[in-house]
Design an enzyme around this catalytic site. Sequence first.
Site, PDB file in Angstrom:
ATOM      1  N   CYS A   1       0.848  -1.187   0.000  1.00 32.92           N
ATOM      2  CA  CYS A   1       0.000   0.000   0.000  1.00 32.92           C
ATOM      3  C   CYS A   1       0.888   1.242   0.000  1.00 32.92           C
ATOM      4  O   CYS A   1       1.928   1.273   0.655  1.00 32.92           O
ATOM      5  CB  CYS A   1      -0.874   0.046   1.254  1.00 32.92           C
ATOM      6  SG  CYS A   1      -2.290  -1.038   1.204  1.00 32.92           S
TER       7      CYS A   1
ATOM      8  N   ARG B   1      -6.833   2.901  -5.569  1.00 34.69           N
ATOM      9  CA  ARG B   1      -6.441   2.407  -6.890  1.00 34.69           C
ATOM     10  C   ARG B   1      -5.620   1.139  -6.707  1.00 34.69           C
ATOM     11  O   ARG B   1      -4.896   1.011  -5.717  1.00 34.69           O
ATOM     12  CB  ARG B   1      -5.617   3.456  -7.631  1.00 34.69           C
ATOM     13  CG  ARG B   1      -6.405   4.691  -8.035  1.00 34.69           C
ATOM     14  CD  ARG B   1      -5.452   5.756  -8.602  1.00 34.69           C
ATOM     15  NE  ARG B   1      -6.143   6.879  -9.187  1.00 34.69           N
ATOM     16  CZ  ARG B   1      -6.532   7.953  -8.514  1.00 34.69           C
ATOM     17  NH1 ARG B   1      -6.322   8.046  -7.222  1.00 34.69           N
ATOM     18  NH2 ARG B   1      -7.141   8.948  -9.133  1.00 34.69           N
TER      19      ARG B   1
ATOM     20  N   ARG C   1     -11.432   6.565 -15.886  1.00 37.91           N
ATOM     21  CA  ARG C   1     -11.122   5.983 -17.214  1.00 37.91           C
ATOM     22  C   ARG C   1     -12.405   5.562 -17.918  1.00 37.91           C
ATOM     23  O   ARG C   1     -12.633   4.375 -18.153  1.00 37.91           O
ATOM     24  CB  ARG C   1     -10.191   4.780 -17.047  1.00 37.91           C
ATOM     25  CG  ARG C   1      -8.776   5.072 -16.601  1.00 37.91           C
ATOM     26  CD  ARG C   1      -7.989   5.931 -17.583  1.00 37.91           C
ATOM     27  NE  ARG C   1      -7.913   5.426 -18.937  1.00 37.91           N
ATOM     28  CZ  ARG C   1      -6.926   4.675 -19.419  1.00 37.91           C
ATOM     29  NH1 ARG C   1      -5.906   4.361 -18.670  1.00 37.91           N
ATOM     30  NH2 ARG C   1      -6.961   4.268 -20.676  1.00 37.91           N
TER      31      ARG C   1
END
Length: 122
Positions: free
Chosen positions: A74, A89, A115
Amino acid sequence: MIRGIRGATTSPDNTKESIWAVSEQLFRKIAADNHIVPENVSSVIITATKDLDAAFPAKALRELDGWKHVPVMCMAEIAVPGALEKCIRVMINADTELKQDQVQHVYLEGAVVLRPDLLPSQ
């Protein structure tokens, strides 16, 4: 072939329960949509925006069957002014027979704005 499979989601709250729930949903969907099994995953990189600090999203992945030994890291997402808030993400690096244009990147919740060109056509 090792492919990077992307995904993102947003958490409604900065609580461990919310972070883990949306993270698990994202991990499960990426794996299912791309026929990924943990044994074929070389590593997973996860970022979270600075407003999500109540829990590590990686914990949700490690709790799934078979994912305990997959290397997961992370990191903090770059704090760009105006960027999507409460965003997680992920990049899963996995061995797959899928061609680059067959990989199903997964964007859920508020992250669909990131996106729109990769969303499945309706």
